[in-house]
Design an enzyme around this catalytic site. Structure first.
Site: not given
Ligand code: HSE
Length: 435
Positions: A130, A188, A206, A303
């Site tokens: 998920e 981050g 994704k 996050g």
């Molecule tokens: N680097 C990805 C983003 C982290 O900025 O969405 C989450 O998959």
């Protein structure tokens, strides 16, 4: 009932968040599952993290991930290392050892999901992912279960928070691209290799997962058309705004009579659309089902604790399903594995969309006529046209077109760029109404 013992691989941003959430919400989670879930073994290169995060000191910690994967005490392995290798080898080893796996690793699932799911099926274990798409938003659960009665007509998602943050800051504060990227890295959100964010690779990972869940097709990351946001200029952002649009970096999957569109690129969408107003690092996925119509899923896409929320939900799901027969579980890719269909993914030249064009030309008579003739010759219908001064001799012509096949637009752009009065490359942004 005996507690469920989980082993964590990785105690970074998401691993740390997962351990903390499992510990903080242990009582509530146990009430939901009917038994306790205990983090029993953690693999982390930085052993001091256990103490730093305030985790139970009785948790066993190791610097060797294979210690966890081969630990007979562990029921569920949580892979939060990220990247292709050694995550793939560790996940396959865990499955081989009969352990269920939860992962947040989109790259791993997009690239090696087919092999991993086949192995999991053979061993009768679950691989839950998920957190791999849109962080804390339960979009995989929605696609696999909540929308199971629908034919998915299309979906469009803001599925990379870093890219969305950059576009938002460029629009709202006029900030420079690199400056905003540096901030996303410091917060981050960005991938270890930030080109994965800005060039659309992370979003393509994704999207290929979402597309498989929507259409029951194999994971085909390599067939996803992928274009990043690095060529978007402050001027395009401003022009879009003046025309009543926002530029968003979207992943789009659409079923057509000729095959499936699977594409990631900057997209101009009407500002009145809810998803156009999803700003900063937030993610959103808009799904059009034939029965339900449009549904929109919004939330934090990255996050520590937002992503942990999805990881822990998967752990809860797996723990609840431990005693179920493998054949009675929700299939990994939403469709039964023997029903996965080989439907063609369309080449980008085959897709149909409207376009925004920005063409820098010499300011002289007849140029516009030459340009509109080229568009007409390629069957391209103009919706709006406007002109903006660049300097004394040059102007930018901004054109919005009606829907056209991309192959026709490619031919038109080639011809436009051959005109003597056209200086430089023609900029194009695909336009979607999402209605
Ligand atoms: N680097 C990805 C983003 C982290 O900025 O969405 C989450 O998959």
């Amino acid at each position: 009932m005996k507690p469920v013992k989980v082993g964590l691989l990785g105690l970074g941003t998401v691993g740390g968040g997962t351990a903390v959430v499992l510990q903080r919400n242990a009582e509530e989670i146990a009430r939901r599952v009917g038994r306790s879930i205990i983090v029993d073994h953690i693999a982390t290169l930085d052993l001091g993290r256990v103490d730093e995060l305030g985790l139970n000191p009785s948790i066993r910690a190791t610097q060797q991930a294979s210690d966890v994967v081969n630990d007979p005490e562990i029921d569920i392995v949580i892979e939060l290392i990220g990247g292709y290798s050694p995550a793939k080898e560790l996940v396959l080893e865990a499955i081989e050892n009969g352990k269920h796996v939860v992962t947040a690793n989109k790259a791993l699932i997009a690239m090696h999901g087919t092999e991993i799911f086949a192995k999991a099926q053979e061993k009768g274990v679950i691989v839950a992912f998920e957190a791999a798409v849109a962080g804390g938003i339960p979009i995989i659960k929605a696609m696999r279960e909540g929308l199971a009665g629908n034919q998915i007509e299309w979906l469009a998602g803001i599925i990379n928070g870093t890219g969305n943050f950059i576009l938002t800051e460029m629009r709202d504060k006029g900030r420079a691209f690199d400056d905003v990227l540096a901030e996303a890295q410091a917060l981050g959100y960005a991938e270890a290799d930030p080109t994965f964010d800005v060039e659309g690779i992370d979003a393509a990972h994704k999207l290929s997962i979402l597309s498989s869940l929507a259409y029951g097709i194999p994971l085909q990351f390599e067939k996803t058309y992928t274009e990043g946001i690095s060529k978007i200029t402050a001027e395009d952002v401003e022009n879009a705004s003046e025309l009543g649009y926002r530029i968003k970096h979207l992943g789009i999957a659409r079923r057509t009579d000729r095959g499936i569109e699977q594409r990631v690129h900057p997209t101009m969408i009407p500002e009145k659309q809810l998803i156009a107003n999803v700003d900063g690092v937030m993610n959103a996925v808009l799904v059009q089902g034939d029965a339900v119509g449009p549904t929109l899923y919004y939330g934090a896409g990255a996050g520590d604790e937002p992503t942990a929320s999805a990881v822990v939900a998967d752990i809860v799901d797996v723990a609840r399903a431990l005693t179920s027969e493998p054949d009675n579980r929700v299939p990994h890719l939403a469709f039964q594995s023997e029903a996965i269909a080989d439907i063609a993914i369309l080449d980008i030249s085959e897709i149909e969309t409207a376009f925004y064009l920005r063409i820098c030309v010499q300011d002289q008579s007849g140029v516009l006529a030459d340009m509109t003739k080229i568009l007409a010759d390629n069957g391209i219908n103009i919706e709006a046209i406007t002109q903006k001064d660049v300097n004394q001799n040059q102007v930018n012509i901004i054109i919005l077109t009606h829907v056209v096949r991309e192959g026709n637009m490619n031919q038109a752009i080639t011809s436009l760029e051959q005109l003597e009065a056209v200086t430089g490359e023609v900029s194009r942004i695909r336009v979607e109404s999402l209605s």
